[in-house]
Write a protein that holds these residues in place. Structure first.
Motif, PDB file in Angstrom:
ATOM      1  N   PRO A  60       0.842  -1.200  -0.008  1.00  0.00           N
ATOM      2  CA  PRO A  60       0.025   0.188   0.109  1.00  0.00           C
ATOM      3  C   PRO A  60       0.778   1.277  -0.013  1.00  0.00           C
ATOM      4  O   PRO A  60       1.843   1.390   0.374  1.00  0.00           O
ATOM      5  N   GLU A  61       0.434   2.280  -0.727  1.00  0.00           N
ATOM      6  CA  GLU A  61       0.988   3.761  -0.677  1.00  0.00           C
ATOM      7  C   GLU A  61       1.484   4.110   0.680  1.00  0.00           C
ATOM      8  O   GLU A  61       2.375   4.620   0.838  1.00  0.00           O
ATOM      9  N   ARG A  62       0.855   4.001   1.591  1.00  0.00           N
ATOM     10  CA  ARG A  62       0.711   4.485   2.888  1.00  0.00           C
ATOM     11  C   ARG A  62       1.620   3.683   3.885  1.00  0.00           C
ATOM     12  O   ARG A  62       1.525   3.938   4.959  1.00  0.00           O
ATOM     13  N   HIS A  63       2.072   2.467   3.418  1.00  0.00           N
ATOM     14  CA  HIS A  63       2.727   1.578   4.351  1.00  0.00           C
ATOM     15  C   HIS A  63       3.909   2.201   4.971  1.00  0.00           C
ATOM     16  O   HIS A  63       4.768   2.951   4.389  1.00  0.00           O
ATOM     17  N   VAL A  64       4.259   1.676   6.376  1.00  0.00           N
ATOM     18  CA  VAL A  64       5.248   2.360   7.047  1.00  0.00           C
ATOM     19  C   VAL A  64       6.763   2.094   6.454  1.00  0.00           C
ATOM     20  O   VAL A  64       7.755   2.973   6.348  1.00  0.00           O
ATOM     21  N   LEU A  65       6.826   0.903   5.536  1.00  0.00           N
ATOM     22  CA  LEU A  65       7.930   0.568   4.942  1.00  0.00           C
ATOM     23  C   LEU A  65       8.287   1.624   3.612  1.00  0.00           C
ATOM     24  O   LEU A  65       9.545   2.147   3.333  1.00  0.00           O
ATOM     25  N   ARG A  66       7.370   2.095   3.003  1.00  0.00           N
ATOM     26  CA  ARG A  66       7.541   3.162   2.092  1.00  0.00           C
ATOM     27  C   ARG A  66       8.001   4.371   2.565  1.00  0.00           C
ATOM     28  O   ARG A  66       8.910   5.034   2.102  1.00  0.00           O
ATOM     29  N   ILE A  90       9.725   4.639   5.396  1.00  0.00           N
ATOM     30  CA  ILE A  90      11.199   4.571   5.707  1.00  0.00           C
ATOM     31  C   ILE A  90      11.955   4.738   4.568  1.00  0.00           C
ATOM     32  O   ILE A  90      12.899   5.283   4.891  1.00  0.00           O
ATOM     33  N   ARG A  91      11.515   3.969   3.432  1.00  0.00           N
ATOM     34  CA  ARG A  91      12.476   4.234   2.394  1.00  0.00           C
ATOM     35  C   ARG A  91      12.563   5.399   1.794  1.00  0.00           C
ATOM     36  O   ARG A  91      13.694   5.793   1.295  1.00  0.00           O
ATOM     37  N   SER A  92      11.536   6.148   1.879  1.00  0.00           N
ATOM     38  CA  SER A  92      11.542   7.669   1.333  1.00  0.00           C
ATOM     39  C   SER A  92      12.486   8.648   2.035  1.00  0.00           C
ATOM     40  O   SER A  92      12.716   9.584   1.895  1.00  0.00           O
ATOM     41  N   GLN A  93      12.658   8.322   3.411  1.00  0.00           N
ATOM     42  CA  GLN A  93      13.257   9.058   4.472  1.00  0.00           C
ATOM     43  C   GLN A  93      14.827   8.648   4.798  1.00  0.00           C
ATOM     44  O   GLN A  93      15.126   9.762   5.239  1.00  0.00           O
ATOM     45  N   VAL A  94      15.084   7.318   4.584  1.00  0.00           N
ATOM     46  CA  VAL A  94      16.349   6.987   5.030  1.00  0.00           C
ATOM     47  C   VAL A  94      17.164   6.468   3.668  1.00  0.00           C
ATOM     48  O   VAL A  94      16.587   5.734   3.108  1.00  0.00           O
ATOM     49  N   ASP A  95      18.466   7.159   3.615  1.00  0.00           N
ATOM     50  CA  ASP A  95      19.242   6.583   2.601  1.00  0.00           C
ATOM     51  C   ASP A  95      20.343   5.657   3.257  1.00  0.00           C
ATOM     52  O   ASP A  95      21.037   5.984   4.022  1.00  0.00           O
ATOM     53  N   PHE A  96      19.951   4.323   3.046  1.00  0.00           N
ATOM     54  CA  PHE A  96      20.839   3.224   3.568  1.00  0.00           C
ATOM     55  C   PHE A  96      22.222   3.289   3.128  1.00  0.00           C
ATOM     56  O   PHE A  96      22.804   2.517   3.854  1.00  0.00           O
ATOM     57  N   ASP A  97      22.496   3.959   2.108  1.00  0.00           N
ATOM     58  CA  ASP A  97      23.853   3.757   1.546  1.00  0.00           C
ATOM     59  C   ASP A  97      25.195   4.254   2.327  1.00  0.00           C
ATOM     60  O   ASP A  97      26.166   4.394   2.421  1.00  0.00           O
ATOM     61  N   PHE A  98      24.433   4.994   3.518  1.00  0.00           N
ATOM     62  CA  PHE A  98      25.446   5.342   4.638  1.00  0.00           C
ATOM     63  C   PHE A  98      26.216   4.392   5.219  1.00  0.00           C
ATOM     64  O   PHE A  98      27.378   4.473   5.509  1.00  0.00           O
ATOM     65  N   ILE A  99      25.708   2.957   5.327  1.00  0.00           N
ATOM     66  CA  ILE A  99      26.444   1.973   5.927  1.00  0.00           C
ATOM     67  C   ILE A  99      27.878   1.571   4.935  1.00  0.00           C
ATOM     68  O   ILE A  99      28.589   1.068   5.549  1.00  0.00           O
ATOM     69  N   TYR A 100      27.873   1.921   3.735  1.00  0.00           N
ATOM     70  CA  TYR A 100      28.773   1.508   2.927  1.00  0.00           C
ATOM     71  C   TYR A 100      30.188   2.215   3.530  1.00  0.00           C
ATOM     72  O   TYR A 100      31.185   1.548   3.980  1.00  0.00           O
ATOM     73  N   ILE A 130      21.680  -6.125   4.252  1.00  0.00           N
ATOM     74  CA  ILE A 130      21.750  -6.700   5.667  1.00  0.00           C
ATOM     75  C   ILE A 130      20.913  -5.527   6.424  1.00  0.00           C
ATOM     76  O   ILE A 130      20.337  -6.136   7.181  1.00  0.00           O
ATOM     77  N   LEU A 131      21.287  -4.225   6.346  1.00  0.00           N
ATOM     78  CA  LEU A 131      20.636  -3.329   7.249  1.00  0.00           C
ATOM     79  C   LEU A 131      19.166  -3.543   6.908  1.00  0.00           C
ATOM     80  O   LEU A 131      18.546  -3.396   8.122  1.00  0.00           O
ATOM     81  N   LYS A 132      18.698  -3.397   5.924  1.00  0.00           N
ATOM     82  CA  LYS A 132      17.431  -3.263   5.752  1.00  0.00           C
ATOM     83  C   LYS A 132      16.745  -4.760   6.265  1.00  0.00           C
ATOM     84  O   LYS A 132      15.590  -4.806   6.893  1.00  0.00           O
ATOM     85  N   MET A 133      17.186  -5.794   6.036  1.00  0.00           N
ATOM     86  CA  MET A 133      17.013  -7.156   6.700  1.00  0.00           C
ATOM     87  C   MET A 133      16.745  -7.095   8.099  1.00  0.00           C
ATOM     88  O   MET A 133      15.843  -7.721   8.834  1.00  0.00           O
ATOM     89  N   MET A 134      17.808  -6.580   8.927  1.00  0.00           N
ATOM     90  CA  MET A 134      17.732  -6.352  10.303  1.00  0.00           C
ATOM     91  C   MET A 134      16.703  -5.493  10.717  1.00  0.00           C
ATOM     92  O   MET A 134      16.126  -5.870  11.688  1.00  0.00           O
ATOM     93  N   LEU A 135      16.408  -4.363   9.942  1.00  0.00           N
ATOM     94  CA  LEU A 135      15.382  -3.538  10.436  1.00  0.00           C
ATOM     95  C   LEU A 135      13.935  -4.232  10.261  1.00  0.00           C
ATOM     96  O   LEU A 135      13.124  -4.005  11.149  1.00  0.00           O
ATOM     97  N   LEU A 136      13.960  -5.137   9.207  1.00  0.00           N
ATOM     98  CA  LEU A 136      12.603  -6.070   9.273  1.00  0.00           C
ATOM     99  C   LEU A 136      12.508  -6.977  10.209  1.00  0.00           C
ATOM    100  O   LEU A 136      11.414  -6.882  10.809  1.00  0.00           O
ATOM    101  N   LEU A 137      13.673  -7.585  10.667  1.00  0.00           N
ATOM    102  CA  LEU A 137      13.417  -8.326  11.658  1.00  0.00           C
ATOM    103  C   LEU A 137      12.954  -7.847  13.154  1.00  0.00           C
ATOM    104  O   LEU A 137      12.105  -8.155  13.853  1.00  0.00           O
ATOM    105  N   VAL A 138      13.407  -6.595  13.310  1.00  0.00           N
ATOM    106  CA  VAL A 138      12.784  -5.670  14.390  1.00  0.00           C
ATOM    107  C   VAL A 138      11.634  -5.157  14.414  1.00  0.00           C
ATOM    108  O   VAL A 138      10.894  -5.307  15.260  1.00  0.00           O
ATOM    109  N   LEU A 139      11.344  -4.603  13.250  1.00  0.00           N
ATOM    110  CA  LEU A 139       9.926  -3.973  13.178  1.00  0.00           C
ATOM    111  C   LEU A 139       8.728  -5.258  13.027  1.00  0.00           C
ATOM    112  O   LEU A 139       7.804  -4.862  13.576  1.00  0.00           O
ATOM    113  N   TYR A 140       9.156  -6.319  12.721  1.00  0.00           N
ATOM    114  CA  TYR A 140       8.155  -7.427  12.628  1.00  0.00           C
ATOM    115  C   TYR A 140       8.073  -8.618  13.801  1.00  0.00           C
ATOM    116  O   TYR A 140       7.785  -9.513  13.714  1.00  0.00           O
ATOM    117  N   ASN A 141       9.125  -8.126  14.713  1.00  0.00           N
ATOM    118  CA  ASN A 141       9.520  -8.735  15.947  1.00  0.00           C
ATOM    119  C   ASN A 141       9.730 -10.487  15.259  1.00  0.00           C
ATOM    120  O   ASN A 141       9.088 -11.378  16.039  1.00  0.00           O
TER     121      ASN A 141
END
Length: 87
Positions: free
Chosen positions: A32-38, A40-50, A70-81
């Motif tokens: 869905p357009e208003r999903h929390v993961l969308r 997060i993706r629009s607000q966080v640039d995960f490339d900082f981890i490089y 890897i960082l995104k997978m870890m975030l999913l593990l935390v968000l979805y318990n």
């Protein structure tokens, strides 16, 4: 091409792990357009981890999983318990 990015058999970079594994599923249409993961993706640039892990990756050996993935997978593990399957 960054050393973290994989290329397909014809040398063209794979755009995402999802497209490589599930090419017939369009997640953009299923999430869905208003999903929390969308949001997060629009607000966080995960490339900082490089920059954070650059000195921990060698230049020889097998191609590794991209650090942002890897960082995104870890975030999913935390968000979805999601509990570890190890214990």
């Amino acid at each position: 091409m960054p050393r973290f990015m994989r290329a397909s058999h014809d040398g063209v970079p794979i755009r995402s792990a999802t497209e490589a594994l599930l090419p017939s599923i369009n997640l953009e249409q299923r999430i869905p357009e208003r999903h929390v993961l969308r949001r997060i993706r629009s607000q966080v640039d995960f490339d900082f981890i490089y920059d954070e892990v650059r000195d921990r990756y060698g230049i020889n050996g097998n191609v590794s999983v991209p650090p942002p993935a890897i960082l995104k997978m870890m975030l999913l593990l935390v968000l979805y318990n999601v509990r570890s399957g190890r214990g």
